[in-house]
Structures are given as structure tokens and as C-alpha cells.
Design a protein around this motif. Sequence first.
Motif, PDB file in Angstrom:
ATOM      1  N   SER A 155       0.829  -1.211   0.000  1.00 50.94           N
ATOM      2  CA  SER A 155       0.000   0.000   0.000  1.00 50.94           C
ATOM      3  C   SER A 155       0.861   1.257   0.000  1.00 50.94           C
ATOM      4  CB  SER A 155      -0.940   0.004   1.213  1.00 50.94           C
ATOM      5  OG  SER A 155      -1.938  -0.986   1.080  1.00 50.94           O
TER       6      SER A 155
ATOM      7  N   VAL B 298       0.523   3.949  -3.051  1.00 54.12           N
ATOM      8  CA  VAL B 298       0.053   5.320  -2.844  1.00 54.12           C
ATOM      9  C   VAL B 298       1.138   6.326  -3.210  1.00 54.12           C
ATOM     10  CG1 VAL B 298       0.692   5.606  -0.376  1.00 54.12           C
ATOM     11  CG2 VAL B 298      -1.312   6.796  -1.312  1.00 54.12           C
TER      12      VAL B 298
ATOM     13  N   MET C 168      -4.420   6.779  -4.528  1.00 55.83           N
ATOM     14  CA  MET C 168      -5.354   5.804  -3.992  1.00 55.83           C
ATOM     15  C   MET C 168      -5.928   4.877  -5.063  1.00 55.83           C
ATOM     16  SD  MET C 168      -5.014   6.281  -0.818  1.00 55.83           S
ATOM     17  CE  MET C 168      -6.099   4.933  -0.402  1.00 55.83           C
TER      18      MET C 168
ATOM     19  N   TRP D 216      -6.597  -5.481  -1.417  1.00 54.88           N
ATOM     20  CA  TRP D 216      -7.771  -4.614  -1.351  1.00 54.88           C
ATOM     21  C   TRP D 216      -8.806  -5.006  -2.399  1.00 54.88           C
ATOM     22  CZ3 TRP D 216      -7.661  -3.110   3.201  1.00 54.88           C
ATOM     23  CH2 TRP D 216      -6.509  -2.614   3.817  1.00 54.88           C
TER      24      TRP D 216
ATOM     25  N   VAL E  77      -3.733   2.005  -4.960  1.00 54.69           N
ATOM     26  CA  VAL E  77      -3.966   1.222  -3.734  1.00 54.69           C
ATOM     27  C   VAL E  77      -5.157   0.283  -3.934  1.00 54.69           C
ATOM     28  CG1 VAL E  77      -4.594   1.326  -1.293  1.00 54.69           C
ATOM     29  CG2 VAL E  77      -2.956   2.975  -2.227  1.00 54.69           C
TER      30      VAL E  77
END
Length: 290
Positions: free
Chosen positions: A143, A147, A152, A161, A155
Motif C-alpha cells: 500500500s 500510494v 489511492m 484490497w 492502492v
Amino acid sequence: MPNKNIEINGGNVVYEILGKDGEFIVLTPGGRFSKDIPGLKPLAKKLVEGGYRVLLWDRPNCGKSDVQFYGQSESHMRAETLQQLITTLDIGPCILAGGSGGARDSMLTTMLYPELIRKLVVWNIVGGVYGSFVLGSYYIVPSILAVRGAGMKAVAQIAEWQERIADNPDNEARILSQDPDAFLKLMLRWLNAFVPKPGQTIPGVEDEMFDNITVPTLIIRGGENDLDHPKRTSLEVSCLIKGSTVIDPPWPEDAWERAGEARASGKVKRFNMFDTWVQAAPAILDFLGR
């Protein structure tokens, strides 16, 4: 009982209750794994057969619950969530039981909110340089790289995710809405919890916090050569929790390594790392019945 939702700190937490009568045990798995991970329900059902009710929950960033990003560490965030879950459902004081990351979350909850906990059972406790570094590199570093590289949106594309978005589509918007600079700052703080430090036997928790655990505690020690959950860490934790009981693992000493090999070989089509946990049911029930 089917899944239920409860809102805690602005995010939905998914939980279910097994059993109709008896004292509550909150059972927590490891990693960022869901309450539906193979191996957890068989243990829960054995505990129900033993006369207890079992609360299973998807912690923030696990399973079908909403992703959440705050706190000193991810475990601190989950401890705060569990405190509010126990309080809102009015099931405390209750018993906490957990393995691997679930052991850390359970211990930290007991340290921070001792009035809510009656007994504690933990196993597969993570510690040591290797075990801590692996968690930081697996759960946090991707992450940070994403980023910093492309914000994002990048991410949200990380496999970890993507799984959370597949389980709960609302999570995509929750991830994309994060401020990149604040998210980076948080990830660096969460990563710091996994940097081994003097006076922190378990990641991100000062040893003096163990003084807050005064309830009867059962520790199932790590396997002889388990680098992820070292035997040494279990024994150190037993020294820090006064009056705790330590037992040898009810599964083979090399159960974790063999499960890892089976998974890596591709011969096992499903996640199998927690399959042995049901073998702890007799020892847990014996301890709780004393």
C-alpha cells in the motif's frame, strides 16, 4: 444465525453468533482473513457443543466488513472496534480466543479494556524478526508503494484490497476517498508497529501493557521450528502474563510448516492454514471449565 451488520466508528462490521445458550466466546482468526476462512467454523462449532455461544466477526479490513484506516496500529483499531462490538451487543464480560493476528488483537483488547474480558485463550502468537517483518512487508508495504507511485487508485488495485472490494463493493469508494498523504502517514505508522523493538515482545505493543492482563489466560505455544509464530515468543508472553497457563500445541509441532508447503505446492485448492485449529477444542474447553 445469519450475518448481521453493526456500525462502529463510521463503518459496518459484519458478525454472526453460533449457539443459543451459554457464555460468549469471541473467536478471532489471523491475518486479514474473514470469519468464514476454512478451519475457523469447525473450532467454533466444537466450542458451541461445549456449552458456549461463539461470536465470529469480520474485523475491519477483513471479509465483508468495511475497510477502516485509523489508529496507532491495525490491531489497535481492531481492539477499539471489538470493545464497541462487545459493549453494543451487551455480551461482556466475555471470553476472547484467537490465533495468529487474532491472538494479538485479543491480547491487545484485553490490555486496553480489561473490564470486558473474563478469560483469554491465544495461540500461534506472532513475534521475532522474521515473523514481524513478513507481516509488515505483506500487509503494509504494498500500500505504501502504491500510494506513493499513483495515489489511492493504485492502492485500490492491490490484490489484498481487491479481495475486500469483491467481498464488499462499498469498499472501493471507501478506499478511493482516502486522502493520499494522510493514508501514507497512517501506513508508515502501521508499518512501524511491525519493526521489532526492545521491550515489545509482540508487534507494536509495549511489554508493560501485559500487566493489564490479569484474567485466567491459556497460551498454546508455537511450534518447535515455526518462524512465523516462534515458540520463544509464546514462552516470553507467558512470562509477561502472570499466572498464565502454557500448553504444548495439540497439533503436530510442524503443522504450520506442512500446511504452508501444501498450499505452496498447489495440491490444496483451498486455504488450509487453520485446519488444525479444531484440535485445540478439548484443551480450550478444559481450561474454560476450570
